[in-house]
Design a protein around this motif. Structure first.
Motif, short mmCIF file in Angstrom:
data_model
loop_
_atom_site.label_atom_id
_atom_site.label_comp_id
_atom_site.label_asym_id
_atom_site.label_seq_id
_atom_site.Cartn_x
_atom_site.Cartn_y
_atom_site.Cartn_z
N THR A 87 -28.88 13.00 -1.55
CA THR A 87 -29.12 13.13 -0.12
C THR A 87 -28.00 12.42 0.62
O THR A 87 -27.78 11.22 0.43
CB THR A 87 -30.48 12.50 0.25
OG1 THR A 87 -31.51 13.13 -0.52
CG2 THR A 87 -30.76 12.67 1.74
N SER B 202 -25.93 11.37 4.14
CA SER B 202 -26.15 11.04 5.55
C SER B 202 -24.83 10.67 6.19
O SER B 202 -23.98 10.05 5.53
CB SER B 202 -27.15 9.89 5.69
OG SER B 202 -26.68 8.74 5.00
N SER C 253 -24.03 8.87 0.16
CA SER C 253 -25.21 9.36 -0.54
C SER C 253 -26.27 8.28 -0.64
O SER C 253 -26.06 7.12 -0.25
CB SER C 253 -24.82 9.85 -1.94
OG SER C 253 -24.42 8.75 -2.74
N SER C 254 -27.40 8.66 -1.17
CA SER C 254 -28.48 7.70 -1.35
C SER C 254 -28.12 6.61 -2.35
O SER C 254 -28.70 5.52 -2.34
CB SER C 254 -29.74 8.43 -1.81
OG SER C 254 -29.46 9.19 -2.99
#
Length: 536
Positions: free
Chosen positions: A324, A326, A420-421
Motif C-alpha cells: 500500500t 501513500s 509503502s507500508s
C-alpha cells in the motif's frame, strides 16, 4: 755429453717444470689492499655487517676467493648477494658458497671472471654478537665485541663504523689507542655512531673492537650461576606465567558483534555457519581457553573464530510483494542513520576510521598478526554485501531525482514521492494520458549480484494488466522478462533506465486510437470469406 745435448736436456727440464705448474699458481695473484665495514647493532643481539674490500688482481683472472673468520652464526644476505665492481663500474656477480665452518667461497666461471685490475667487493651478512653483561660506574651495560678478520696480507686504511643504540660508549680501557689508531664518537638521532680508523693492520692479525651498549637496548644472554648444584638436589620448577591473550579476546568479541550485525542485515539464513547463539558462545569460549593456555601462538585460534562472521552470497532483491503506497514529501522519506554495524564496516567512513585506528594501535602494541586478522572481519558483511536499506534507497533516489533530465521529445509527466507500508520509498511517474492497461510506473532501487557484492541500481518499474495494450507494448519494446505475476492479473517488469526505457515511456504516454467501425461492404466480404460462421 756434448754441449748441444746439455742445452737440449735443460730446455726439456724447464718445459716439464713449466707444464707441471698449476694454472692458478702460474697466472693468478690477488691481493686484498684495504677494508671497510659498517656494523649495525640490532636489539636481538645480531649484527648486520656491510663489508667492503679493495682487491687488486695482479695477473690473469680471479677464479675464486675465500673469506674466513666473519663471526659466529654467519648468515649471508641472499637478497643482496655479493658482487665485484671494477673501476669502470662493471659489475661481476660471483657464485657464493657458505661452508659448515662459516667460510665463504666466492667463485667465477672463467669467461665471467674479473681480469687484471682493481675491484671493490661488497658483501652483506648477519652474525651473532659477542655480548656480555658488565657494570660500568654502577650502571648495568652490555659489552659488544666484534673483530675485523685476519688476512693473509697486511691491510692499509682499515675503517669500521658502528651504528649502535643511543647512549653507547667506548670502554675507558680502549681510549688509549695505539699509534695509527683513532676513533670518533658522535650522536645522530636515535643512533650513536662510532668510527674507528687504522692506518695499517698486520697480516694474520685480527682487530677486536669493543663498545658498551645500554642494557635495555639489546638482548643480554641469560645469567648463569657459578655455584655448583649439589648432587641429589633438584630445584622446584617455577610455574610459567603466561600473559593474557588480550588480542585473541578482543578478536573474539569483535567476531560476535560482527555476527550479530550480519544477522540483522541478512537474516539468520544468510550466515555461513548456522548455529544457535548458545552453541556459538560455547565454541567461542572453548577456543579462547585453548588459545590462552595450550596453543603456543594463540592468534592461530582466531582463524576458526572468523568463520562465525562469514555469510552466504546475497541474492538479487526487487519489489516482490504488493504494498500500500501513500504520497509523501521529500523530508518525510527515511533518513540515513549511522547504525552500530557501520563501526565494523570498512566501506563506510566510520568503519574505515575504526579499522585504521585499531590496526595502528595493535601494531604499536606488538600485535601485527592481530591487526592483519582485522581485515577479513571489517571487509565481510558490509553494506555492499546486503540489500539496500530503506534509508539507503531514499538517498539513492534523491541523487537520481536531482540528476534526472527529460529529453526534448519526452511526454508530459510529473513525479511524486511515495512510501509503502514497509517504509520503502519510490519515485512515482504520473502520465496524464496513457495506454490502456498501464497501472503504475515508478523508479525503484534494486540489488543485483556483481561477483561477491551487490550492485544497487535505479530501475524503471512498469506495472501492467495482463494481455492489455500497455502489456503488449512493454513485452514487444523491451527485453525485460516479467519479474512477477500476481493472481489478479498484474505483471511487474523491471527495466534499466536507458534510451529504451525512455522510448517506452513516450509510447505508453499516448492513448491508442479508437477502433474504426467496419463498413457494410467489409461485412459482406467477411460473410463470403467465412460462410460457416453464420451457420454456427
Amino acid at each position: 755429453m756434448r754441449p748441444s745435448q746439455v742445452r737440449a736436456l735443460l730446455l726439456l727440464l724447464f718445459a716439464a717444470v713449466l707444464c707441471s705448474t698449476s694454472p692458478a699458481q702460474a697466472w693468478t695473484r690477488t691481493v686484498v689492499k684495504s677494508a671497510r665495514a659498517t656494523v649495525d647493532i640490532e636489539r636481538d643481539a645480531t649484527l648486520n655487517v656491510l663489508l667492503r674490500l679493495d682487491v687488486e688482481v695482479h695477473a690473469g683472472w680471479l677464479h675464486e676467493m675465500e673469506l674466513a673468520g666473519l663471526g659466529p652464526g654467519f648468515d649471508l644476505n641472499r637478497y643482496q648477494p655479493p658482487y665485484f665492481r671494477s673501476e669502470e663500474g662493471e659489475i661481476f656477480r660471483p657464485e657464493a658458497e657458505v661452508k659448515e665452518d662459516g667460510t665463504v667461497r666466492l667463485s667465477f666461471p672463467r669467461r665471467e671472471a674479473p681480469r687484471q685490475g682493481e675491484y671493490r667487493v661488497f658483501m652483506r651478512y648477519r652474525t651473532r654478537a659477542d655480548v656480555a653483561a658488565v657494570e660500568v660506574k654502577g650502571e648495568r651495560r652490555a659489552r659488544v665485541v666484534w673483530s675485523v678478520p685476519a688476512w693473509e696480507t697486511g691491510l692499509h686504511n682499515v675503517s669500521v663504523q658502528f651504528r649502535a643504540p643511543h647512549g653507547s660508549v667506548v670502554p675507558i680501557e680502549m681510549h688509549d689507542t695505539a699509534p695509527g689508531v683513532e676513533f670518533e664518537l658522535s650522536e645522530r638521532g636515535k643512533k650513536t655512531l662510532i668510527e674507528w680508523q687504522r692506518i695499517h693492520l698486520p697480516r694474520m692479525t685480527a682487530w677486536p673492537l669493543t663498545l658498551d651498549v645500554p642494557s635495555e637496548a639489546i638482548a643480554l644472554p641469560p645469567a648463569t650461576s657459578d655455584t655448583p648444584t649439589p648432587r641429589g638436589f633438584k630445584p622446584l620448577a617455577v610455574p610459567e606465567k603466561r600473559p593474557i591473550a588480550w588480542a585473541l579476546l578482543l578478536l573474539g568479541v569483535l567476531v560476535l558483534l560482527k555476527r550479530r550485525s550480519v544477522e540483522l542485515r541478512m537474516g539468520g539464513r544468510g550466515l555461513l555457519v548456522q548455529a544457535p547463539w548458545a552453541a556459538v558462545l560455547a565454541i567461542t569460549s572453548v577456543v579462547l581457553a585453548v588459545g590462552q593456555w595450550w596453543v603456543p601462538n594463540y592468534l592461530i585460534c582466531g582463524l576458526p573464530l572468523l568463520a562465525f562472521c562469514l555469510h552466504r552470497p546475497a541474492k538479487q532483491s526487487s519489489p516482490s510483494e504488493p504494498s500500500t503506497w501513500s504520497p509523501a514529501l521529500s523530508k518525510e522519506l527515511p533518513r540515513a542513520k549511522v547504525p552500530p554495524s557501520d563501526l565494523l564496516d570498512a566501506t563506510t567512513a566510520t568503519g574505515l576510521t575504526v579499522l585504521i585506528t585499531g590496526g595502528v594501535g595493535l601494531v604499536a602494541l606488538g600485535q601485527p598478526t592481530a591487526a592483519l586478522l582485522l581485515l577479513p572481519l571489517f571487509l565481510t558483511g558490509t553494506r555492499h554485501h546486503s540489500a539496500a536499506t530503506a534509508s539507503g534507497k531514499a538517498d539513492t533516489l534523491r541523487t537520481f531525482a536531482a540528476t534526472l533530465r527529460s529529453p526534448a521529445d519526452a511526454p508530459q509527466m510529473s513525479f511524486r514521492w511515495e512510501v509503502s507500508s514497509s517504509a520503502t520509498p519510490r519515485l512515482r511517474v504520473h502520465l496524464p494520458s496513457h495506454r490502456a492497461g498501464l497501472m503504475a510506473a515508478s523508479f525503484v532501487v534494486t540489488s543485483s549480484p556483481l561477483g561477491f557484492v551487490l550492485r544497487h541500481d535505479v530501475m524503471l518499474l512498469v506495472e501492467t494488466r495482463a494481455q492489455s495494450d500497455a502489456d503488449d507494448l512493454a513485452r514487444r519494446r523491451t527485453n525485460a522478462q516479467p519479474d512477477i505475476r500476481f493472481s489478479d492479473g498484474r505483471i511487474r517488469r523491471l527495466i534499466p533506465w536507458d534510451a529504451e526505457a525512455r522510448e517506452l515511456l513516450r509510447v505508453l504516454a499516448h492513448r491508442a486510437p479508437n477502433p474504426v467501425k467496419a463498413s457494410r461492404g467489409t461485412w459482406l466480404l467477411r460473410e463470403i470469406a467465412d460462410p460457416p460462421r453464420k451457420a454456427a
